[in-house]
Design a protein around this motif. Structure first.
Motif, short mmCIF file in Angstrom:
data_model
loop_
_atom_site.label_atom_id
_atom_site.label_comp_id
_atom_site.label_asym_id
_atom_site.label_seq_id
_atom_site.Cartn_x
_atom_site.Cartn_y
_atom_site.Cartn_z
N GLU A 41 9.61 -11.79 28.84
CA GLU A 41 10.63 -10.79 28.58
C GLU A 41 11.87 -11.40 27.93
OE1 GLU A 41 8.21 -9.46 32.14
OE2 GLU A 41 8.99 -11.31 31.32
N ASP A 67 3.25 -5.85 27.18
CA ASP A 67 3.43 -5.10 28.43
C ASP A 67 4.63 -5.60 29.20
OD1 ASP A 67 1.32 -3.08 28.81
OD2 ASP A 67 -0.06 -4.76 28.62
N PHE A 68 5.15 -6.75 28.83
CA PHE A 68 6.21 -7.40 29.61
C PHE A 68 7.53 -7.35 28.85
CE2 PHE A 68 2.09 -9.41 30.24
CZ PHE A 68 1.88 -9.12 31.58
N SER A 94 -1.70 -9.34 28.18
CA SER A 94 -1.08 -8.05 27.93
C SER A 94 -2.08 -7.15 27.20
CB SER A 94 0.18 -8.21 27.09
OG SER A 94 0.65 -6.96 26.63
N PRO A 122 1.76 1.20 34.10
CA PRO A 122 1.05 -0.06 34.37
C PRO A 122 -0.10 0.17 35.35
CG PRO A 122 3.21 -0.03 35.43
CD PRO A 122 3.17 1.15 34.53
N TYR A 128 8.48 2.14 32.25
CA TYR A 128 8.82 1.53 33.54
C TYR A 128 9.49 2.60 34.40
CZ TYR A 128 7.84 -3.29 32.12
OH TYR A 128 7.21 -4.45 31.72
N ASN A 186 11.73 -5.35 33.55
CA ASN A 186 11.06 -6.46 34.21
C ASN A 186 11.65 -7.77 33.69
OD1 ASN A 186 8.95 -7.25 36.06
ND2 ASN A 186 7.85 -8.06 34.31
N GLN A 204 1.54 -5.25 36.04
CA GLN A 204 2.40 -4.77 34.95
C GLN A 204 1.67 -4.58 33.63
OE1 GLN A 204 5.39 -3.57 35.20
NE2 GLN A 204 5.58 -4.08 37.35
N CYS A 205 0.34 -4.61 33.63
CA CYS A 205 -0.43 -4.38 32.42
C CYS A 205 -1.02 -2.97 32.44
CB CYS A 205 -1.56 -5.39 32.28
SG CYS A 205 -1.00 -7.08 31.98
#
Length: 499
Positions: A74, A64-65, A156, A120, A98, A69, A124-125
């Motif tokens: 990341e 998810d990252f 995540s 999300p 995003y 971001n 952010q998940c």
């Protein structure tokens, strides 16, 4: 609009298709300059198809990252993917959408990113769907001819679901844990149970420190021999010290962190007034944003430190180096940390680090490059006092050269490659053999996990009938020539094509 990617196959591959179509012109994005450029700018005339039998692994990175971001996970995925591409592997990244960024994008060196249309839900998940993401993940796995799935980060949701779907389809999977978790609070108990479910059928696992490995093994029940320790690294070409050494008449302490409880923002609120009281020539630069920023601003007002504490807010990753080289000492007040990439970036810029002695932090740097303290205001203030006395002995250029020897993303990629080789060597297992693993996860949880996997398997059988693999178009493997990659890199540095 439709574009054509015209390929000129090598003589031994004349039978391969020479053209491929895409529904929309993809966009190449450089995360460090925040610039875009149309993929057609790279003159996508491919001189050779080199991803046949020459590449050992075709990897799908899932989390998810990811960019836009910014954070440790990341950076890890991006740099690892770039180095694996240079080693000759195919790498594709999958993350959630995003904002308006949805669909397929291309990043530096042709790194392909799927921003699937999932928004999300929390931190952010994405929202857990169990089987909701199965159709699109299955399509990506078949289209890209993936052979191995690599998931990142324990919280995540997309990572957990991708690993579960991939194992159902018979793919080998690798999981990397980037964080530490507790065992007592309700949130950690539930998270640990989810991790136990996911890792019950994982091929191999990676942790970023020995402390993180111990934590992951205890939480998941994974056999220690299946868990490997591969630390993070730093891009020393990006994080360089200032050309001229800063004067020591005023000591600048830099803090770059998310301003949340876990990162020690409350501890920082108590440390800053004490340090400013003891040393009149010390000032702070704080970069980062978060819910605890209000407390720092209130502290600054209460103690009248507006001229000695500078709040920068969120700092783009491309500007982190310019903030770091304006200071002498880097301060990390984290209360829990598996591995702190920010410490590596600061050390690469020649800053002496003061950090709390938590998690995997003591493993990051040699003793002469870091001053450790207990997560207590008085102890951190004392560590800062000690660091100030050590500053005359610190040579930023020497420290930078040492970091180049200690940490390299190319070394991380080569070690990860060996984990992939080991994962691909694992034997295939039937559904019954996999269910036996889930049943061992607990009296009630084991039965629940097994039921979930049975439903998952039946849903996969339904998907194979609804959309046979033969009807899913495979993506042709292309490789940009080196001179076009260099041209794209030059265009990034010049910053053309801003969106």
């Amino acid at each position: 609009m439709r574009i054509e990617l015209k390929c000129s196959p090598e003589p031994r591959q004349r039978g391969l298709a020479s053209t491929a179509t895409a529904k929309a012109a993809p966009v190449i994005f450089n995360p460090f300059t925040n610039r875009y450029s149309p993929f057609t700018r790279a003159r996508c005339v491919v001189e050779g198809l080199v991803m046949g039998n020459e590449r050992k692994h075709r990897i799908l990175m899932v989390s998810d990252f990811f960019y836009p971001n910014f954070g440790g996970v990341e950076n890890h995925i991006y740099y690892l993917s770039q180095c694996l591409l240079k080693l000759g592997h195919k790498v594709v990244v999958m993350t959630h959408a995003y904002g308006i960024r949805s669909g397929v994008r291309y990043m530096t060196n042709g790194l392909k990113v799927y921003y699937i249309p999932w928004k999300p839900f929390l931190m952010q998940c994405t929202m857990p769907t169990f089987c909701g993401t199965f159709p699109i993940i299955r399509t990506i796995l078949i289209r890209e001819k993936i052979t191995l799935v690599h998931g990142h980060q324990a919280f995540s949701t997309l990572c957990h679901e991708a690993l579960m779907h991939a194992r159902t389809m018979g793919y080998k999977v690798v999981f990397t844990d980037h964080s530490l978790y507790g065992f007592a609070d309700v949130g950690s108990i539930h998270m640990n149970k989810v991790l136990q479910f996911t890792l019950a059928d994982v091929s191999q696992a990676i942790c970023v420190s020995h402390t993180s490995k111990e934590n992951t093994v205890l939480r998941s029940g994974l056999p220690p021999e299946k868990v490997f320790v591969i630390p993070n690294a730093v891009d020393t070409a990006m994080f360089k010290p200032a050309l001229e050494r800063l004067k020591d008449d005023q000591i600048v302490i830099v803090v770059i962190s998310r301003l949340v409880y876990r990162k020690g923002a409350d501890l920082l609120v108590e440390v800053i007034p004490e340090v400013c009281r003891q040393f009149v020539n010390v000032r702070f630069i704080i970069g980062g944003d978060g819910p605890k920023r209000v407390r720092l601003e209130e502290m600054r007002e209460k103690h009248s430190l507006q001229d000695r504490v500078e709040m920068l807010g969120a700092v783009p990753h491309a500007q982190v180096q310019s903030v770091l080289i304006s200071g002498h000492i880097f301060l990390n007040c984290s209360l829990t940390e598996a591995f702190c990439i920010a410490i590596l970036e600061a050390a690469s810029c020649g800053l002496l680090t003061v950090s709390t002695r938590v998690g995997g932090v003591p493993e990051v740097l040699p003793e002469d490059m870091i001053v450790l303290a207990e997560p207590d205001p008085s102890d951190v203030a004392e560590a800062i006092r000690k660091a100030i006395t050590l500053l005359p002995r610190i040579d930023p250029q020497v420290m930078h050269l040492r970091m180049k020897d200690l940490y390299s993303w190319h070394d991380v990629a080569k070690r990860t490659e060996r984990v992939y080789d080991r994962a691909m060597g694992c034997s295939d297992q039937s559904l019954l053999e996999r269910l036996s693993r889930y049943l061992s996860c607990g009296a009630w949880a084991g039965k629940l996990f097994s039921l979930v996997m049975i439903v998952e398997y039946l849903f996969w059988c339904l998907l194979k009938v609804w959309q046979p693999a033969e009807e899913i178009e495979e993506v042709p493997d292309v490789h940009l020539p080196q001179h076009q990659i260099e041209e794209m890199s030059w265009q990034y540095n010049e910053g053309f094509g801003e969106r």
